[in-house]
Write a protein that holds these residues in place. Structure first.
Motif, PDB file in Angstrom:
ATOM      1  N   GLN A 335       0.823  -1.212   0.000  1.00 18.16           N
ATOM      2  CA  GLN A 335       0.000   0.000   0.000  1.00 18.16           C
ATOM      3  C   GLN A 335       0.855   1.259   0.000  1.00 18.16           C
ATOM      4  OE1 GLN A 335      -2.564  -1.098   3.428  1.00 18.16           O
ATOM      5  NE2 GLN A 335      -4.210  -0.207   2.190  1.00 18.16           N
ATOM      6  N   LEU A 336       1.890   1.241   0.841  1.00 19.05           N
ATOM      7  CA  LEU A 336       2.795   2.385   0.906  1.00 19.05           C
ATOM      8  C   LEU A 336       3.496   2.586  -0.438  1.00 19.05           C
ATOM      9  CD1 LEU A 336       4.268   4.592   2.508  1.00 19.05           C
ATOM     10  CD2 LEU A 336       5.962   2.866   3.164  1.00 19.05           C
ATOM     11  N   ALA A 388      17.220   0.661   4.407  1.00 16.80           N
ATOM     12  CA  ALA A 388      16.455   1.689   3.681  1.00 16.80           C
ATOM     13  C   ALA A 388      14.963   1.335   3.687  1.00 16.80           C
ATOM     14  CB  ALA A 388      16.981   1.829   2.256  1.00 16.80           C
ATOM     15  N   ALA A 389      14.667   0.051   3.448  1.00 16.65           N
ATOM     16  CA  ALA A 389      13.256  -0.391   3.474  1.00 16.65           C
ATOM     17  C   ALA A 389      12.688  -0.271   4.889  1.00 16.65           C
ATOM     18  CB  ALA A 389      13.157  -1.839   2.983  1.00 16.65           C
ATOM     19  N   ALA A 390      13.496  -0.607   5.889  1.00 13.51           N
ATOM     20  CA  ALA A 390      13.044  -0.539   7.289  1.00 13.51           C
ATOM     21  C   ALA A 390      12.707   0.897   7.695  1.00 13.51           C
ATOM     22  CB  ALA A 390      14.114  -1.112   8.218  1.00 13.51           C
ATOM     23  N   VAL A 391      13.477   1.866   7.160  1.00 15.28           N
ATOM     24  CA  VAL A 391      13.207   3.277   7.467  1.00 15.28           C
ATOM     25  C   VAL A 391      11.828   3.669   6.917  1.00 15.28           C
ATOM     26  CG1 VAL A 391      13.911   5.663   6.988  1.00 15.28           C
ATOM     27  CG2 VAL A 391      15.640   3.947   7.575  1.00 15.28           C
ATOM     28  N   PHE A 392      11.536   3.230   5.697  1.00 18.26           N
ATOM     29  CA  PHE A 392      10.218   3.513   5.114  1.00 18.26           C
ATOM     30  C   PHE A 392       9.098   2.852   5.939  1.00 18.26           C
ATOM     31  CE2 PHE A 392      12.517   5.254   1.636  1.00 18.26           C
ATOM     32  CZ  PHE A 392      11.624   6.007   0.889  1.00 18.26           C
ATOM     33  N   ALA A 396       6.029   4.721   7.866  1.00 26.07           N
ATOM     34  CA  ALA A 396       4.935   4.423   6.920  1.00 26.07           C
ATOM     35  C   ALA A 396       3.678   5.249   7.199  1.00 26.07           C
ATOM     36  CB  ALA A 396       4.602   2.937   6.952  1.00 26.07           C
ATOM     37  N   VAL A 397       3.303   5.381   8.467  1.00 22.12           N
ATOM     38  CA  VAL A 397       2.055   6.087   8.796  1.00 22.12           C
ATOM     39  C   VAL A 397       2.102   7.523   8.269  1.00 22.12           C
ATOM     40  CG1 VAL A 397       0.591   6.917  10.690  1.00 22.12           C
ATOM     41  CG2 VAL A 397       1.633   4.634  10.804  1.00 22.12           C
ATOM     42  N   ASN A 398       3.226   8.198   8.527  1.00 28.46           N
ATOM     43  CA  ASN A 398       3.367   9.582   8.043  1.00 28.46           C
ATOM     44  C   ASN A 398       3.423   9.634   6.524  1.00 28.46           C
ATOM     45  OD1 ASN A 398       4.874   9.073  10.663  1.00 28.46           O
ATOM     46  ND2 ASN A 398       4.555  11.280  10.768  1.00 28.46           N
ATOM     47  N   LEU A 399       4.115   8.654   5.932  1.00 34.78           N
ATOM     48  CA  LEU A 399       4.272   8.657   4.473  1.00 34.78           C
ATOM     49  C   LEU A 399       2.944   8.420   3.755  1.00 34.78           C
ATOM     50  CD1 LEU A 399       7.659   6.721   4.188  1.00 34.78           C
ATOM     51  CD2 LEU A 399       7.274   9.109   3.549  1.00 34.78           C
ATOM     52  N   MET A 400       2.057   7.667   4.387  1.00 35.81           N
ATOM     53  CA  MET A 400       0.752   7.412   3.757  1.00 35.81           C
ATOM     54  C   MET A 400      -0.072   8.699   3.626  1.00 35.81           C
ATOM     55  SD  MET A 400       0.416   4.321   2.716  1.00 35.81           S
ATOM     56  CE  MET A 400      -1.343   4.098   2.407  1.00 35.81           C
ATOM     57  N   GLU A 401       0.316   9.732   4.371  1.00 39.06           N
ATOM     58  CA  GLU A 401      -0.463  10.973   4.345  1.00 39.06           C
ATOM     59  C   GLU A 401       0.099  12.023   3.399  1.00 39.06           C
ATOM     60  OE1 GLU A 401      -0.628  12.108   8.449  1.00 39.06           O
ATOM     61  OE2 GLU A 401      -1.920  10.413   8.983  1.00 39.06           O
ATOM     62  N   VAL A 402       1.297  11.789   2.864  1.00 40.13           N
ATOM     63  CA  VAL A 402       1.893  12.831   2.004  1.00 40.13           C
ATOM     64  C   VAL A 402       1.274  12.790   0.609  1.00 40.13           C
ATOM     65  CG1 VAL A 402       4.068  12.793   3.273  1.00 40.13           C
ATOM     66  CG2 VAL A 402       3.835  11.391   1.222  1.00 40.13           C
ATOM     67  N   THR A 403       1.370  13.939  -0.086  1.00 38.73           N
ATOM     68  CA  THR A 403       0.766  14.004  -1.424  1.00 38.73           C
ATOM     69  C   THR A 403       1.766  14.452  -2.491  1.00 38.73           C
ATOM     70  OG1 THR A 403       0.042  16.244  -0.881  1.00 38.73           O
ATOM     71  CG2 THR A 403      -1.575  14.470  -0.578  1.00 38.73           C
ATOM     72  N   ALA A 408       7.181  13.816   0.974  1.00 37.80           N
ATOM     73  CA  ALA A 408       7.764  12.525   1.380  1.00 37.80           C
ATOM     74  C   ALA A 408       9.220  12.716   1.799  1.00 37.80           C
ATOM     75  CB  ALA A 408       7.664  11.523   0.236  1.00 37.80           C
ATOM     76  N   GLU A 409       9.943  13.542   1.040  1.00 37.32           N
ATOM     77  CA  GLU A 409      11.351  13.815   1.381  1.00 37.32           C
ATOM     78  C   GLU A 409      11.448  14.506   2.737  1.00 37.32           C
ATOM     79  OE1 GLU A 409      12.642  15.848  -2.197  1.00 37.32           O
ATOM     80  OE2 GLU A 409      13.783  14.081  -2.818  1.00 37.32           O
ATOM     81  N   ALA A 410      10.487  15.378   3.013  1.00 39.50           N
ATOM     82  CA  ALA A 410      10.497  16.106   4.292  1.00 39.50           C
ATOM     83  C   ALA A 410      10.318  15.137   5.468  1.00 39.50           C
ATOM     84  CB  ALA A 410       9.407  17.168   4.300  1.00 39.50           C
ATOM     85  N   VAL A 411       9.441  14.142   5.298  1.00 36.61           N
ATOM     86  CA  VAL A 411       9.212  13.145   6.361  1.00 36.61           C
ATOM     87  C   VAL A 411      10.497  12.377   6.653  1.00 36.61           C
ATOM     88  CG1 VAL A 411       8.023  10.961   6.879  1.00 36.61           C
ATOM     89  CG2 VAL A 411       6.738  12.882   5.927  1.00 36.61           C
ATOM     90  N   LEU A 412      11.314  12.162   5.588  1.00 38.91           N
ATOM     91  CA  LEU A 412      12.520  11.333   5.735  1.00 38.91           C
ATOM     92  C   LEU A 412      13.802  12.171   5.714  1.00 38.91           C
ATOM     93  CD1 LEU A 412      11.267   8.571   3.313  1.00 38.91           C
ATOM     94  CD2 LEU A 412      11.609   8.285   5.754  1.00 38.91           C
ATOM     95  N   ALA A 413      13.646  13.473   5.940  1.00 39.79           N
ATOM     96  CA  ALA A 413      14.816  14.351   5.794  1.00 39.79           C
ATOM     97  C   ALA A 413      15.854  14.116   6.882  1.00 39.79           C
ATOM     98  CB  ALA A 413      14.361  15.811   5.809  1.00 39.79           C
TER      99      ALA A 413
END
Length: 433
Positions: A335-336, A388-392, A396-403, A408-413
């Motif tokens: 889903q992510l 890298a996959a584990a970080v995503f 995941a919860v925050n990334l599911m909300e980005v548009t 997405a880069e900001a969530v993982l900055a």
């Protein structure tokens, strides 16, 4: 793969040659005596030097390299051949064999939930007598016996900070013999005597990366010393025997194409790119004696790091790591994966820079060293793709909300607060069925 690597090398050389032409500077020149003396005098404080590097630009950055990997195709391969790969919706379109979670569990068995780990079981909540004290005792024994294979097995559970420098040196068979120190001094003499265009690229890279890093700016002088010597070291050419890349050649003026007038350029055959100095920076925490630091970096490079910027089908090569990362996400976090893909934020566009630099400059140093323990312990870079996959997965919860990609880069900055070992353990052994 070799053909793609070959055309990529041509692009790098074109970039280098056009810089030479634009700036009217030679690839190499002998330094005048006065300049040699000056450089020798300030050898230990090169960081105070502020040469004008505004006209120099990195020959390439990781994102340029990613574009090349995205465009790789296998000419012998019809999409209809394999249903399993046809459903791969990531950016990498080369059907290489990568491990799935059961195979990764088998490979990284010592990271299992029942095995003690430095990075987890040495936290303040866990009494040291439960794991840490015994682990340190075993580490001291391994060092006393000077057993390289035992040291490699041992660091799979992490290396105690006090023993790490010696354990890594033991695993990589590095000892500071008088001839090693002499060899380093010879390389230093070569740097003093000759000025290479790549020297300016090294200066520029250190200034753009490590000098701006809270952890590494203090090591600026070490980085110049190690990288300038590295560029002169012809023993590094040996790794091209098992590398898909080939070292660039330069011809004496007017003798283009005549083999006996060809020399490798730079002498070690490696053209630094944006972020290259970050392969050395973490080692500065462990080794303060320049020739030992130098040997460690050179060995880490010819065993591991070269695979992160050359195109090959090796399991630890960057193409396989990208594919492993994408496959893990698509399989275990579909889903992510689809959400990010739909909004134009392909996960690999975010994680690629982490993997190319082996996470150096992204993780806090203590966490990075725990990760590199495992690279040495398993003699594999595959753990980079898993992390890298584990970080995503973790975000995941925050990334599911980005548009958007930017969101997405900001969530993982900022990865500097992450704890590597719990992330890896949970991803491999806890959440995935």
């Amino acid at each position: 793969m070799r053909k793609a690597q070959g055309s990529w090398e041509k692009r790098i050389l074109k970039s280098l040659n056009s810089m030479c032409t634009e700036l009217s500077i030679p690839l190499a020149r002998k330094r005048p005596v006065g300049e040699q003396k000056e450089l020798l005098n300030k050898w230990n404080e090169m960081g105070t030097d502020e040469p004008d590097l505004s006209l120099f630009r990195p020959v390439y950055a990781p994102k340029d390299f990613l574009e090349v990997l995205i465009n790789l195709r296998n000419p012998n391969y019809e999409n209809g051949d394999s249903l399993s790969f046809r459903t791969h919706l990531g950016l990498i379109q080369v059907p290489l064999k990568v491990k799935d979670i059961p195979e990764l569990k088998e490979l990284f068995v010592e990271l299992g939930l029942t095995t003690g780990q430095l990075g987890i079981d040495d936290s303040t909540q866990v009494p040291p007598e439960l794991f840490e004290n015994e682990h340190v005792r075993i580490g001291q024994k391994v060092l006393a016996e000077q057993d390289s294979a035992a040291a490699q097995q041992y660091v799979r559970q992490g290396s105690p900070t006090a023993l790490r420098a010696e354990l890594w040196a033991l695993i990589l068979n590095i000892s500071s013999q008088p001839e090693d120190i002499l060899y380093y001094e010879q390389l230093k003499t070569n740097v003093i005597q000759h000025d290479l265009l790549v020297d300016s690229l090294i200066y520029k890279d250190v200034k753009l990366t490590a000098s701006n890093d809270d952890y590494y700016f203090v090591f600026e002088d070490y980085l110049y010393q190690v990288l300038l010597c590295f560029s002169r070291d012809t023993s590094v050419l040996g790794h091209f025997a098992y590398n898909s890349a080939s070292p660039p050649r330069s011809y004496i003026r007017g003798k283009l194409g005549i083999e006996e007038y060809a020399v490798f350029y730079p002498p070690n055959g490696v053209i630094p790119f944006h972020g290259f100095s970050m392969y050395v920076a973490p080692l500065c925490f462990l080794y303060h004696e320049p020739s030992k630091l130098y040997q460690m970096f050179r060995e880490m490079y010819v065993r591991f790091f070269f695979r992160l910027h050359s195109i090959s089908s090796h399991p630890s090569g960057i193409v396989s790591l990208c594919l492993l990362f994408e496959t893990l996400l698509q399989t275990y976090l579909p889903q992510l994966f689809y959400h990010l893909r739909e909004i134009g934020a392909q996960p690999l566009r975010i994680s690629f820079k982490w993997m190319v630099r082996a996470f150096s400059g992204y993780l806090a140093t203590d966490q990075l060293l725990l990760l590199w323990d495992r690279i040495l312990g398993y003699n594999s870079l595959e753990i980079l793709a898993v992390l890298a996959a584990a970080v995503f997965a973790f975000r995941a919860v925050n990334l599911m909300e980005v548009t958007s990609l930017a969101a997405a880069e900001a969530v993982l900055a900022d990865l500097s607060t992450l704890k590597v070992m719990p992330l890896l353990q949970i991803f491999l052994f806890a959440t995935v069925t």
